[in-house]
Design a protein around this motif. Structure first.
Motif, PDB file in Angstrom:
ATOM      1  N   ALA A  34       0.845  -1.194   0.000  1.00 35.91           N
ATOM      2  CA  ALA A  34       0.000   0.000   0.000  1.00 35.91           C
ATOM      3  C   ALA A  34       0.883   1.248   0.000  1.00 35.91           C
ATOM      4  N   GLY A  35       0.481   2.201  -0.829  1.00 37.14           N
ATOM      5  CA  GLY A  35       1.261   3.419  -0.992  1.00 37.14           C
ATOM      6  C   GLY A  35       2.239   3.370  -2.138  1.00 37.14           C
ATOM      7  N   GLY A  36       2.443   2.189  -2.687  1.00 38.42           N
ATOM      8  CA  GLY A  36       3.374   2.024  -3.787  1.00 38.42           C
ATOM      9  C   GLY A  36       2.760   2.361  -5.136  1.00 38.42           C
ATOM     10  N   TYR A  81     -11.686   9.322 -15.422  1.00 38.04           N
ATOM     11  CA  TYR A  81     -11.315   8.409 -14.352  1.00 38.04           C
ATOM     12  C   TYR A  81     -12.525   8.153 -13.467  1.00 38.04           C
ATOM     13  N   THR A  82     -12.597   6.958 -12.919  1.00 40.38           N
ATOM     14  CA  THR A  82     -13.603   6.727 -11.906  1.00 40.38           C
ATOM     15  C   THR A  82     -13.193   7.492 -10.641  1.00 40.38           C
ATOM     16  N   GLY A 117      -6.712  11.489  -9.212  1.00 37.66           N
ATOM     17  CA  GLY A 117      -5.576  12.046  -8.500  1.00 37.66           C
ATOM     18  C   GLY A 117      -4.509  11.017  -8.153  1.00 37.66           C
ATOM     19  N   ARG A 118      -4.807   9.748  -8.363  1.00 33.38           N
ATOM     20  CA  ARG A 118      -3.818   8.689  -8.079  1.00 33.38           C
ATOM     21  C   ARG A 118      -3.412   7.937  -9.349  1.00 33.38           C
ATOM     22  N   PHE A 119      -4.358   7.745 -10.247  1.00 30.60           N
ATOM     23  CA  PHE A 119      -4.106   7.016 -11.498  1.00 30.60           C
ATOM     24  C   PHE A 119      -4.085   8.007 -12.651  1.00 30.60           C
ATOM     25  N   PHE A 120      -3.241   7.708 -13.638  1.00 27.72           N
ATOM     26  CA  PHE A 120      -3.139   8.567 -14.815  1.00 27.72           C
ATOM     27  C   PHE A 120      -3.014   7.698 -16.057  1.00 27.72           C
ATOM     28  N   ASN A 142      -0.516   5.298  -8.742  1.00 24.63           N
ATOM     29  CA  ASN A 142       0.239   5.763  -7.576  1.00 24.63           C
ATOM     30  C   ASN A 142      -0.614   5.647  -6.323  1.00 24.63           C
ATOM     31  N   SER A 143       0.054   5.717  -5.190  1.00 28.31           N
ATOM     32  CA  SER A 143      -0.639   5.674  -3.896  1.00 28.31           C
ATOM     33  C   SER A 143      -1.648   4.535  -3.850  1.00 28.31           C
ATOM     34  N   LEU A 144      -1.202   3.378  -4.242  1.00 34.41           N
ATOM     35  CA  LEU A 144      -2.101   2.233  -4.334  1.00 34.41           C
ATOM     36  C   LEU A 144      -2.646   1.834  -2.972  1.00 34.41           C
TER      37      LEU A 144
END
Length: 129
Positions: A14-16, A60-61, A66-69, A84-86
């Motif tokens: 998590a966070g990776g 994005y869903t 803000g985390r996926f691009f 990001n920030s998984l």
């Protein structure tokens, strides 16, 4: 014949971060709308992200904003999903999909799985807590 091959999945804390890649065969890739979907155990497959043929529109869903691009490289027939920030709740099989004859690039259209003609085999993403 259009074929999609995903790669880049794996196990991460998590966070990776992970970057998924989808290479698409097909001579008119630049005309395709590309999407990423995911299916968690015991759940239905859901929309994650999509990108229009020119990359001018990206969707994005809410849970990944803000985390996926999502990116595309039309010269390489490739679409990428930078994650990001998984979180553990991102654990799922991720599928790349192509709409080879899109009639719209609106959000309501690209979120619908039935719009996509071709799908990859999926790549597993597991996020540990």
């Amino acid at each position: 014949q259009v074929q999609l091959v995903e790669s880049g999945g794996g196990l991460v804390q998590a966070g990776g971060s992970l970057r998924l890649s989808c290479v698409v065969s097909g001579r008119t890739f630049s005309n395709y709308i590309m999407g990423w979907f995911r299916q968690a155990p015991g759940k239905e497959r859901e929309f994650v992200a999509a990108i229009s043929w020119s990359a001018s529109s990206r969707y994005y869903t809410d849970s990944v904003k803000g985390r996926f691009f999502i990116f595309r490289d039309n010269a390489k027939n490739t679409v990428l999903l930078q994650m990001n920030s998984l979180k553990p709740e991102d654990t799922a099989v991720y599928y790349c999909a192509a709409d080879v004859g899109p009639i719209s690039s609106d959000r309501d259209y690209v979120e619908q799985q039935r719009r996509y003609d071709h799908w990859g085999q999926g790549t597993q993403v597991t996020v540990s807590s």
